[in-house]
Motif scaffolding. Sequence first.
Motif, PDB file in Angstrom:
ATOM      1  N   HIS A  80       0.829  -1.216   0.000  1.00  0.00           N
ATOM      2  CA  HIS A  80       0.000   0.000   0.000  1.00  0.00           C
ATOM      3  C   HIS A  80       0.856   1.255   0.000  1.00  0.00           C
ATOM      4  N   ASP A  81       1.907   1.290   0.840  1.00  0.00           N
ATOM      5  CA  ASP A  81       2.771   2.470   0.896  1.00  0.00           C
ATOM      6  C   ASP A  81       3.515   2.667  -0.424  1.00  0.00           C
ATOM      7  N   ALA A  82       3.996   1.578  -1.034  1.00  0.00           N
ATOM      8  CA  ALA A  82       4.693   1.684  -2.316  1.00  0.00           C
ATOM      9  C   ALA A  82       3.736   2.167  -3.410  1.00  0.00           C
ATOM     10  N   TYR A  83       2.490   1.699  -3.345  1.00  0.00           N
ATOM     11  CA  TYR A  83       1.472   2.141  -4.313  1.00  0.00           C
ATOM     12  C   TYR A  83       1.224   3.641  -4.191  1.00  0.00           C
ATOM     13  N   GLN A  84       1.101   4.134  -2.940  1.00  0.00           N
ATOM     14  CA  GLN A  84       0.897   5.566  -2.729  1.00  0.00           C
ATOM     15  C   GLN A  84       2.110   6.363  -3.225  1.00  0.00           C
ATOM     16  N   LEU A  85       3.309   5.845  -3.009  1.00  0.00           N
ATOM     17  CA  LEU A  85       4.524   6.532  -3.448  1.00  0.00           C
ATOM     18  C   LEU A  85       4.528   6.731  -4.949  1.00  0.00           C
ATOM     19  N   VAL A  86       4.390   5.644  -5.724  1.00  0.00           N
ATOM     20  CA  VAL A  86       4.492   5.759  -7.179  1.00  0.00           C
ATOM     21  C   VAL A  86       3.306   6.527  -7.749  1.00  0.00           C
ATOM     22  N   SER A  87       2.142   6.406  -7.124  1.00  0.00           N
ATOM     23  CA  SER A  87       0.963   7.129  -7.612  1.00  0.00           C
ATOM     24  C   SER A  87       1.141   8.639  -7.453  1.00  0.00           C
ATOM     25  N   GLU A 136      -4.860  -4.700   7.048  1.00  0.00           N
ATOM     26  CA  GLU A 136      -5.795  -4.716   8.163  1.00  0.00           C
ATOM     27  C   GLU A 136      -5.044  -4.510   9.467  1.00  0.00           C
ATOM     28  N   PRO A 137      -5.627  -3.745  10.395  1.00  0.00           N
ATOM     29  CA  PRO A 137      -4.953  -3.572  11.691  1.00  0.00           C
ATOM     30  C   PRO A 137      -4.890  -4.886  12.448  1.00  0.00           C
ATOM     31  N   ALA A 138      -3.787  -5.104  13.125  1.00  0.00           N
ATOM     32  CA  ALA A 138      -3.591  -6.341  13.880  1.00  0.00           C
ATOM     33  C   ALA A 138      -4.165  -6.190  15.282  1.00  0.00           C
ATOM     34  N   PHE A 139      -5.042  -7.127  15.663  1.00  0.00           N
ATOM     35  CA  PHE A 139      -5.636  -7.106  16.992  1.00  0.00           C
ATOM     36  C   PHE A 139      -5.017  -8.231  17.825  1.00  0.00           C
ATOM     37  N   THR A 140      -4.670  -7.924  19.039  1.00  0.00           N
ATOM     38  CA  THR A 140      -4.115  -8.937  19.929  1.00  0.00           C
ATOM     39  C   THR A 140      -5.236  -9.802  20.493  1.00  0.00           C
ATOM     40  N   ALA A 141      -4.976 -11.102  20.588  1.00  0.00           N
ATOM     41  CA  ALA A 141      -5.978 -12.019  21.104  1.00  0.00           C
ATOM     42  C   ALA A 141      -6.186 -11.791  22.599  1.00  0.00           C
TER      43      ALA A 141
END
Length: 564
Positions: free
Chosen positions: A166-173, A318-323
Amino acid sequence: MAERSTAAVDVADNSGDEPLTAKADAASTDGTAETQDAESVTSTDAVSGRDGSAAAPASPDMHSGHKLARRYRLEECVTRLDGFSSWRAVDEKLRRAVGVHLLPADHPRARSVLAAARSSALLGDPRFVQVLDAVEEGNLVYVVHEWLPDATELTALLAAGPMDAHDAYQLVSQISQAMAAAHREGLAHLRLTPGAVLRSSTGQYRIRGLAVNAALRGITADQPLRTDTEAIGALLYAALTRRWPYESDAYGLSGLPKDLGLIPPDQVRAGVHRGLSELAMRALANDGATASRQEQPCTTPDELAKAVAAMPRILPPEPAFTAPPEYQRTTYQQGTYGRPSARPSSATQPVIAVPPPPLQSRTGKALKWAVSALLIAALGLGSWQLAETVLDRDNDSGDPTPTQTTDDGDNNNAVAPSKPLTVVGARDYDPLADGSEKPATIKNIYDGDKNSYWSTDGYYSAGFGGLKKGVGVVLDLGEVQQVGTVDVSFLGGSTSVELRTTEDSSVPQMPDGFTKVAQGSGTNVSLKPDKQVKARYLLVWLTKLPLSDGGNYRGKISDIKVTS
């Protein structure tokens, strides 16, 4: 106003390679090594001039504190190279940090630098670091540009590891769209390296040095559209793999293994997004070979931007949720109730009736109730007898002893209880630099709202980048009062702080005019003098700052409470 951030240095790229397609016969590194070694350059290039012309004039002999146009005060030399120098400076008229490029008016590139800076300033696109002024004054030519202390270089971002899809996509875009807009106005960058790309705290990418960086170094290209497109492809390649797509190391990144040629990013590192890998290959100059799908190469930033737009949108992870922690059984639940049998039941085994636990049968329950009733009766009888004994003793004690009081009803030996003191005003205190440190938010420190705060400027290190020894705020109690404790709440991390006081009727001009009475560090610091202190003005003096988001160090005070 005394920020020091590598994200704002306009020409420090930490590189040592040749620039992409331009291959800049005349290009030089932009990195930190230049800053250290530029004054001792003895190579043939330095003697003859990097652009093939006669030897470039020496860089102007400037020093910290020098003012340009009675407005721009030079603070720190960032780069000294090829007859020009770059500085961090302060615009004293608008009270903000700026960057300045300086070169002699008789420098062979002076006219081209002025023309490039003025053309870039006319673009006015917020995706580029703006040129604020371009002036020829006497024997000097200087270009003033924005200074972004809260932004982070792509070089620093890649030092932490490859970007996710996602970050690389935002960079090149964002970069391809910005460069497409610049080329439509006839402007090329020709020096689009990881050091020329900044990411703000909001995730917006900005490009610095449009046209100016190339003009400073005399870089030209026969195909500027292709040069900038290949540079964007190299940035995307580096973002996906944390490798530079050529054999030589550059910008703090390792090059590709020798004799392998240009291989796709998804063959360099596992888990690379296939579509972005092909896009990087289409943008790089590779004789038409792209990826397995053999897509047509992108030769302009506009073609690259359209190719990015045609891709399926890449969503953020997706954000990571702790169990949640495993449910802990109480002592009462340690039996076999609710648990599976340790051994599977067999139809051939007889069913054995398990007797109930002790005191769980009908007789056991009746016995428990009987014992409980007896205990309650015994407690009630004992309490009644105790109360009767106490009442009889009071009746036999005779006349009560009179209480001794003084005539004025006051106890001279009692310690006066502490009480909150009202802060009637506050101001920022920065006498060791430009005299101002975020004055607009100073009221947040005593408004009672811990979600609001006052913050310092951003610095390159916890010790204010070596620019000064501290900064703080001055509290006004309205009159000289007894000061017991000053509680300071910080945001962002552990902060070192001192409490200094004065009984004077005015605020001292320098911090040494105050008396240090307490010190501490942490996020919630209680500053309590060792002896009684009376003062009207209190100086909360920050001496060491925590690391904040964006790679800078800054202090944040959310609340201050003073008690007597």
